[in-house]
Design an enzyme around this catalytic site. Structure first.
Site, PDB file in Angstrom:
ATOM      1  CD  GLN A  85      -3.172   0.883   1.970  1.00  0.00           C
ATOM      2  OE1 GLN A  85      -3.275  -0.091   2.694  1.00  0.00           O
ATOM      3  NE2 GLN A  85      -4.094   1.810   1.901  1.00  0.00           N
ATOM      4  CG  PHE A  86       1.372   3.774  -3.639  1.00  0.00           C
ATOM      5  CD1 PHE A  86       1.346   5.149  -3.810  1.00  0.00           C
ATOM      6  CD2 PHE A  86       0.396   3.011  -4.255  1.00  0.00           C
ATOM      7  CE1 PHE A  86       0.362   5.748  -4.582  1.00  0.00           C
ATOM      8  CE2 PHE A  86      -0.587   3.591  -5.027  1.00  0.00           C
ATOM      9  CZ  PHE A  86      -0.602   4.967  -5.194  1.00  0.00           C
ATOM     10  CB  THR A  87      -2.155   5.221  -0.279  1.00  0.00           C
ATOM     11  OG1 THR A  87      -2.628   4.084   0.443  1.00  0.00           O
ATOM     12  CG2 THR A  87      -2.537   5.104  -1.753  1.00  0.00           C
TER      13      THR A  87
END
Length: 149
Positions: free
Chosen positions: A78-80
């Site tokens: 989850q790069f967010t």
């Protein structure tokens, strides 16, 4: 490296209508990789997460680790988690690692966790995923290999 760790009764991740990974009792880890992360961050976070004493013992006290309860692990990229929301209304992701580097470190984290003897399931890197989490408690922790919260 950043992680949102949730103690779960069960959890799954679905991609294109098919289940990519599914666990029973254990931990769901949403994992973000930053530009400055390395194997050192993998070692720190994997050890920390696997050994967190956040499962209840016979007295109802959070005193047992994932290893001690024989729990499973679902790891979802989850790069967010590196979204910077301080300015404007659209998050910036400048501090997130580029996909090639992030994938290698994400996979390294998964393998490190498997090395502890834990059953590990995953999502699919860079895919659009639907994550179903039955948070137990709820218990949710934020971890960062670079700083304390």
């Amino acid at each position: 490296m950043r992680a949102v760790v949730q103690r779960v009764k069960k959890s799954s991740v679905t991609v294109d209508g098919s289940i990519a990974g599914e666990i029973g009792k254990g931990l769901t880890v949403l994992l973000g990789v930053g530009q400055e992360d390395s194997d050192r961050d993998i070692d720190y976070l994997a050890d920390k997460i696997i050994n967190l004493r956040i499962f209840e013992d016979n007295n109802g006290k959070m005193n047992l680790s994932l290893l001690e309860v024989g729990g499973e692990l679902l790891v979802v990229s989850q790069f967010t988690l590196y979204g910077d929301c301080r300015k404007g209304r659209r998050p910036g992701y400048d501090r997130a690692a580029r996909p090639e580097a992030a994938k290698a470190l994400y996979e390294g984290f998964v393998e490190k966790c498997r090395g502890f003897g834990v059953k590990v399931q995953t999502g699919i890197f860079q895919a659009e995923m639907l994550v179903d989490i039955s948070n137990d408690g709820p218990v949710t922790l934020l971890l960062d290999s670079k700083r304390e919260f």
